[in-house]
Design an enzyme around this catalytic site. Structure first.
Site, PDB file in Angstrom:
ATOM      1  N   HIS A   1       0.811  -1.214   0.000  1.00  0.00           N
ATOM      2  CA  HIS A   1       0.000   0.000   0.000  1.00  0.00           C
ATOM      3  C   HIS A   1       0.849   1.271   0.000  1.00  0.00           C
ATOM      4  O   HIS A   1       0.321   2.375   0.048  1.00  0.00           O
ATOM      5  CB  HIS A   1      -0.920  -0.028   1.235  1.00  0.00           C
ATOM      6  CG  HIS A   1      -2.058   0.929   1.183  1.00  0.00           C
ATOM      7  ND1 HIS A   1      -2.199   1.966   2.087  1.00  0.00           N
ATOM      8  CD2 HIS A   1      -3.110   1.029   0.342  1.00  0.00           C
ATOM      9  CE1 HIS A   1      -3.290   2.652   1.814  1.00  0.00           C
ATOM     10  NE2 HIS A   1      -3.868   2.115   0.764  1.00  0.00           N
TER      11      HIS A   1
ATOM     12  N   LYS B   1       3.141   4.457  -1.123  1.00  0.00           N
ATOM     13  CA  LYS B   1       3.245   5.388  -2.247  1.00  0.00           C
ATOM     14  C   LYS B   1       4.531   6.183  -2.037  1.00  0.00           C
ATOM     15  O   LYS B   1       4.540   7.212  -1.349  1.00  0.00           O
ATOM     16  CB  LYS B   1       2.052   6.338  -2.314  1.00  0.00           C
ATOM     17  CG  LYS B   1       0.710   5.652  -2.595  1.00  0.00           C
ATOM     18  CD  LYS B   1      -0.007   5.304  -1.330  1.00  0.00           C
ATOM     19  CE  LYS B   1      -1.356   4.658  -1.645  1.00  0.00           C
ATOM     20  NZ  LYS B   1      -2.050   4.221  -0.425  1.00  0.00           N
TER      21      LYS B   1
ATOM     22  N   ASP C   1      17.749   8.959  -7.418  1.00  0.00           N
ATOM     23  CA  ASP C   1      19.195   9.117  -7.251  1.00  0.00           C
ATOM     24  C   ASP C   1      19.645   8.995  -5.800  1.00  0.00           C
ATOM     25  O   ASP C   1      20.760   9.407  -5.451  1.00  0.00           O
ATOM     26  CB  ASP C   1      19.667  10.457  -7.823  1.00  0.00           C
ATOM     27  CG  ASP C   1      19.542  10.519  -9.345  1.00  0.00           C
ATOM     28  OD1 ASP C   1      19.443   9.448  -9.971  1.00  0.00           O
ATOM     29  OD2 ASP C   1      19.554  11.645  -9.888  1.00  0.00           O
TER      30      ASP C   1
ATOM     31  N   HIS D   1      -8.625  11.280   1.401  1.00  0.00           N
ATOM     32  CA  HIS D   1      -7.683  10.185   1.221  1.00  0.00           C
ATOM     33  C   HIS D   1      -6.411  10.399   2.044  1.00  0.00           C
ATOM     34  O   HIS D   1      -5.474   9.616   1.971  1.00  0.00           O
ATOM     35  CB  HIS D   1      -7.316  10.029  -0.262  1.00  0.00           C
ATOM     36  CG  HIS D   1      -6.699   8.722  -0.598  1.00  0.00           C
ATOM     37  ND1 HIS D   1      -5.347   8.576  -0.870  1.00  0.00           N
ATOM     38  CD2 HIS D   1      -7.234   7.474  -0.690  1.00  0.00           C
ATOM     39  CE1 HIS D   1      -5.088   7.303  -1.129  1.00  0.00           C
ATOM     40  NE2 HIS D   1      -6.210   6.615  -1.026  1.00  0.00           N
TER      41      HIS D   1
ATOM     42  N   LYS E   1      -3.619  10.670   5.075  1.00  0.00           N
ATOM     43  CA  LYS E   1      -3.178   9.865   6.217  1.00  0.00           C
ATOM     44  C   LYS E   1      -2.104  10.664   6.944  1.00  0.00           C
ATOM     45  O   LYS E   1      -0.907  10.381   6.836  1.00  0.00           O
ATOM     46  CB  LYS E   1      -2.601   8.516   5.763  1.00  0.00           C
ATOM     47  CG  LYS E   1      -3.566   7.665   4.910  1.00  0.00           C
ATOM     48  CD  LYS E   1      -3.277   7.817   3.465  1.00  0.00           C
ATOM     49  CE  LYS E   1      -3.943   6.779   2.576  1.00  0.00           C
ATOM     50  NZ  LYS E   1      -5.363   6.598   2.712  1.00  0.00           N
TER      51      LYS E   1
ATOM     52  N   ASP F   1       0.664  18.652  19.114  1.00  0.00           N
ATOM     53  CA  ASP F   1       1.292  19.767  19.834  1.00  0.00           C
ATOM     54  C   ASP F   1       1.977  20.752  18.895  1.00  0.00           C
ATOM     55  O   ASP F   1       2.863  21.499  19.323  1.00  0.00           O
ATOM     56  CB  ASP F   1       2.296  19.259  20.870  1.00  0.00           C
ATOM     57  CG  ASP F   1       1.611  18.544  22.040  1.00  0.00           C
ATOM     58  OD1 ASP F   1       0.397  18.744  22.231  1.00  0.00           O
ATOM     59  OD2 ASP F   1       2.301  17.793  22.752  1.00  0.00           O
TER      60      ASP F   1
END
Length: 389
Positions: free
Chosen positions: A117, A119, A124, A299, A301, A306
């Site tokens: 899952h 991404k 380089d 979508h 996450k 603080d």
């Protein structure tokens, strides 16, 4: 270029949505000189997929080593012709668990849920991307929305980019080994160490796998929640935490920490959507603020605590991400970067979200929520032997 923050010698740029992410990504791909690793759950045959494909092909044709790792389930609809075109341009393409048999139920479910899952992109060994943005148009024509889904990624330049490169290189080797093994060929098993040690307290890549780092992302979340003194802000697309995570949030709220959750307001996957609603009563009773994003699909996450601690990545706060899938998050301790994301989240909450009150609708909705929650628990119980209530 958006605001760039320096953290322990690394340069971080927060990117929101495809409009900011893909032009910068393609520019970095066009500037690559040695290697490109790209991992994505979904690689779609749409306009965005074509733009990224063209950039990868240009890089490979000028001699850059380009390796693309796709999830076999999430990218199952990518036409073989697109993969063939990439390979014709000398782009190496692998699939994570693409051959799932329909005839072995328990093993089949287990493999379907244990997805790649992540991404992430590494260029380089100097520039990297980590976030929740797939290679897909973020305004899908069937959604009915005029604005993109809400998502974030972070662009990193520095030593952490080198760590991301190593983690991606390792997973590529693992998948390559597994593919050859299924074909009956003998090659040496890659080393088990797949994550550089976390040595910098201010910035780190944290991965989740099913070997040595099964609980790492959840542990980083829990440590930050238990250490929070004033505020916790979490924006997460699929929010279905287990008992430990819920307990940590509730205890934070009860000791006076403001806990704010920005969750999915639109029904994308109805079982997950209504299962989350089954938790609302308990969270609201503790004084936790819940807001549902309404303007498009959520979508993201991400989390900020603080105004100092931040995480951006691919991991949802649900059993599929925290207990099953391969995930990757960047954890950052930096006031400037954290407050940039915090301010953006509160702006979104004010303009594009509605607050959830103590009443959650009719009796039928309540029953649907509890049934959906039970379905999720059942599916997870098939494949993991962990106490997830």
């Amino acid at each position: 270029m958006k605001d760039t923050h320096q953290v322990s010698g690394n340069f971080l740029t927060l990117l929101e949505g495809g409009a900011e992410y893909f032009p910068q990504l393609c520019a970095d791909i066009d500037a690559a000189q040695q290697s490109i690793y790209l991992e994505t759950y979904i690689f779609a045959a749409d306009q965005t997929g074509r733009v990224v494909t063209d950039a990868l092909q240009r890089a490979a044709k000028r001699g850059v080593v380009v390796r693309v790792l796709l999830d076999g389930y999430g990218s199952a609809e990518l036409p073989q012709s697109w993969v063939d075109d990439l390979r014709m341009a000398e782009v190496k393409v692998r699939c994570f668990q693409s051959d799932i048999s329909p005839f072995t139920f328990q093993r089949n479910v287990k493999r379907r849920l244990r997805r790649m899952h992540r991404k992430m992109v590494a260029i380089d060994g100097k520039t990297a991307y980590v976030g929740g943005i797939n290679v897909v148009n973020d305004v899908p024509p069937i959604s009915g929305f005029a604005i993109p889904q809400l998502d974030f990624a972070v662009r990193v330049q520095g030593s952490v980019a080198a760590n991301i490169h190593l983690a991606m290189q390792h997973l590529w080797n693992v998948v390559s080994w597994a593919n050859f093994r299924r074909r009956g060929k003998r090659i040496r098993l890659p080393h088990a160490a797949n994550q550089p040690p976390v040595v910098d307290p201010d910035i780190a890549l944290v991965v989740r796998d099913n070997v040595r780092h099964r609980r790492d992302i959840e542990k980083f979340y829990l440590k930050a929640i238990y250490g929070a003194k004033s505020e916790i802000v979490i924006a997460n697309a699929y929010f279905l935490p287990g008992r430990k995570f819920r307990k940590a949030l509730i205890e934070a709220a009860l000791r006076g920490v403001r806990v704010v959750l920005l969750l999915q307001g639109r029904v994308e996957f109805w079982v997950q959507h209504y299962a989350t609603h089954a938790l609302y009563e308990e969270l609201l009773a503790a004084g936790i603020e819940i807001y549902e994003y309404q303007s498009s699909f959520l979508h993201a996450k991400v989390a900020v605590m603080d105004g100092l601690w931040t995480t951006v990545g691919s991991s949802n706060i649900d059993p599929f991400s925290l207990l099953l899938a391969r995930e990757g998050n960047v954890v950052v301790r930096h006031a400037g970067f954290s407050n940039q994301l915090r301010d953006r989240l509160f702006s979104i909450i004010e303009k594009d979200a509605s607050r959830v009150g103590p009443s959650r609708g009719d009796y039928l909705t309540s029953i649907l929520s509890r049934i959906s929650y039970g379905v999720i628990r059942f599916l997870v119980g098939i494949v993991v032997f962990a106490r997830w209530p």
